[in-house]
Design an enzyme around this catalytic site. Sequence first.
Site, PDB file in Angstrom:
ATOM      1  CD  GLN A  66      -3.608  -4.676   6.244  1.00  0.00           C
ATOM      2  OE1 GLN A  66      -3.704  -3.451   5.786  1.00  0.00           O
ATOM      3  NE2 GLN A  66      -3.988  -5.908   5.803  1.00  0.00           N
ATOM      4  CE  LYS A 124      -3.813  -2.478   2.173  1.00  0.00           C
ATOM      5  NZ  LYS A 124      -4.811  -2.641   3.302  1.00  0.00           N
ATOM      6  CG  ASP A 139      -9.763  -0.532   4.755  1.00  0.00           C
ATOM      7  OD1 ASP A 139      -9.360  -0.687   3.446  1.00  0.00           O
ATOM      8  OD2 ASP A 139      -8.933  -0.730   5.754  1.00  0.00           O
TER       9      ASP A 139
HETATM   10  N1  LIG Z   1      -7.775  -2.438   6.761  1.00  0.00           N
HETATM   11  C1  LIG Z   1      -7.649  -3.701   5.884  1.00  0.00           C
HETATM   12  N2  LIG Z   1      -7.401  -5.019   6.097  1.00  0.00           N
HETATM   13  C2  LIG Z   1      -7.487  -6.003   5.239  1.00  0.00           C
HETATM   14  C3  LIG Z   1      -7.986  -5.765   3.735  1.00  0.00           C
HETATM   15  C4  LIG Z   1      -8.394  -4.466   3.469  1.00  0.00           C
HETATM   16  O1  LIG Z   1      -8.823  -4.023   2.511  1.00  0.00           O
HETATM   17  N3  LIG Z   1      -8.226  -3.396   4.479  1.00  0.00           N
HETATM   18  N4  LIG Z   1      -7.933  -6.817   2.950  1.00  0.00           N
HETATM   19  C5  LIG Z   1      -7.264  -8.077   3.384  1.00  0.00           C
HETATM   20  C6  LIG Z   1      -5.624  -7.935   3.109  1.00  0.00           C
HETATM   21  N5  LIG Z   1      -5.458  -6.961   1.893  1.00  0.00           N
HETATM   22  C7  LIG Z   1      -5.170  -5.821   1.841  1.00  0.00           C
HETATM   23  O2  LIG Z   1      -5.103  -5.276   2.899  1.00  0.00           O
HETATM   24  C8  LIG Z   1      -4.659  -7.593   0.629  1.00  0.00           C
HETATM   25  C9  LIG Z   1      -5.381  -9.034   0.324  1.00  0.00           C
HETATM   26  C10 LIG Z   1      -4.378  -9.513  -0.768  1.00  0.00           C
HETATM   27  C11 LIG Z   1      -3.892  -8.749  -1.674  1.00  0.00           C
HETATM   28  C12 LIG Z   1      -2.940  -9.305  -2.953  1.00  0.00           C
HETATM   29  O3  LIG Z   1      -2.443  -8.655  -3.504  1.00  0.00           O
HETATM   30  N6  LIG Z   1      -2.985 -10.478  -3.163  1.00  0.00           N
HETATM   31  C13 LIG Z   1      -2.181 -11.266  -4.206  1.00  0.00           C
HETATM   32  C14 LIG Z   1      -1.422 -12.166  -3.545  1.00  0.00           C
HETATM   33  C15 LIG Z   1      -0.828 -11.960  -2.348  1.00  0.00           C
HETATM   34  C16 LIG Z   1       0.190 -12.945  -1.755  1.00  0.00           C
HETATM   35  O4  LIG Z   1       1.119 -13.071  -2.601  1.00  0.00           O
HETATM   36  O5  LIG Z   1       0.325 -13.063  -0.730  1.00  0.00           O
HETATM   37  C17 LIG Z   1      -3.004 -11.753  -5.319  1.00  0.00           C
HETATM   38  O6  LIG Z   1      -4.091 -12.208  -5.019  1.00  0.00           O
HETATM   39  O7  LIG Z   1      -2.343 -11.653  -6.523  1.00  0.00           O
HETATM   40  C18 LIG Z   1      -3.781  -7.360  -1.299  1.00  0.00           C
HETATM   41  C19 LIG Z   1      -4.158  -6.907  -0.150  1.00  0.00           C
HETATM   42  C20 LIG Z   1      -7.335  -8.255   4.642  1.00  0.00           C
HETATM   43  N7  LIG Z   1      -7.140  -7.198   5.579  1.00  0.00           N
END
Ligand SMILES: Nc1nc2c(c(=O)[nH]1)N[C@@H](CN(C=O)c1ccc(C(=O)N[C@@H](CCC(=O)O)C(=O)O)cc1)CN2
Length: 295
Positions: free
Chosen positions: A96, A52, A119
């Site tokens: 987060q 982020k 968020d």
């Molecule tokens: N405050 C928040 N907490 C959480 C959120 C959120 O939106 N706000 N969402 C999830 C975690 N998350 C962002 O925070 C998130 C999850 C996954 C990815 C992502 O890029 N996934 C990749 C693979 C990731 C990896 O290699 O581990 C993909 O799918 O290609 C980004 C952000 C929970 N908490």
Amino acid sequence: MKIIDGRSLAKEIKSELKRETQKFIKQGGKTPHLAAVLVGDDGASQAYVRNKIKSCERVGFESTLIKKKSTIQEDELLEIVDGLNKNEDIDGFIVQLPLPDHIDESKVTLAIDPVKDVDGFHPMNLGRMVIGLPCYIPATPLGMITMMERYNIKTEGKNVVVLGRSNIVGTPISILLSQKTKWGNATVTLCHSRTKDLVSEVQRADIIIAAIGIPRFVTSDMVKEGAVVIDVGINRIDAPDTKKGYKLVGDVDFDEVAAKASYITPVPGGVGQMTVTSLLMNTLKAARGEIYPGG
Ligand SMILES: Nc1nc2c(c(=O)[nH]1)N[C@@H](CN(C=O)c1ccc(C(=O)N[C@@H](CCC(=O)O)C(=O)O)cc1)CN2
Ligand SMILES: [Mg+2]
């Protein structure tokens, strides 16, 4: 079958955001500023927050990272939230998730000023979303809608089956897709652990959204020929022959379902990639005062 490439779409949207941000600043707007609060040392959360912050830099936003130990007390975290609410330089911030067990996540979410809640987790934003008022849409649902729009996937009149009823994914996306909007007008069925005959519900779907948290739950026998399959799952499974010892798979058995789907999102490289982009979109809206004019 077409693979929906979240990685390249996210890159494209980030370039657009960078241009829009430059334009906004040129016209006298302030540089958008996102803050992120990270509690504890969970590896995945650290990686997401790092991403982020790095993404802010890419699009020309300012960012602030506040890191705290997992032993932080709830009242101290609430004070940090209060400080960010009052800090006029910060346009939007996130805490987060997940938080350590001794901290009440709802209490923290409720403490965030809805105006800065990029968020979109605060009930004020979720409630405004339900009745169609301007609001911050949570990142994952916003990412899915953006993906479908950009790939010209029509939702009007379609049967959508959403698997999973979480507050941040299943429930909001089911509401958004059923609304009378350009991204909505679908007939949505929200399935969960108590759904009777879930397999036949999924078999009728023109669009399947899998957000159930069970690795490779959706198999090809459950999927209608030509269905659109959006996979929100991020599951770690053991892979002893890899460097990390695990690999990521979605809630869909990609290899077998891809053969039947018209469009499918991969994991990794699909919806997950769009979540950070959506957060940036919301932060630019916050800096422009688009959702809550005048704060
Ligand atoms: N405050 C928040 N907490 C959480 C959120 C959120 O939106 N706000 N969402 C999830 C975690 N998350 C962002 O925070 C998130 C999850 C996954 C990815 C992502 O890029 N996934 C990749 C693979 C990731 C990896 O290699 O581990 C993909 O799918 O290609 C980004 C952000 C929970 N908490
Ligand atoms: Mg907790």
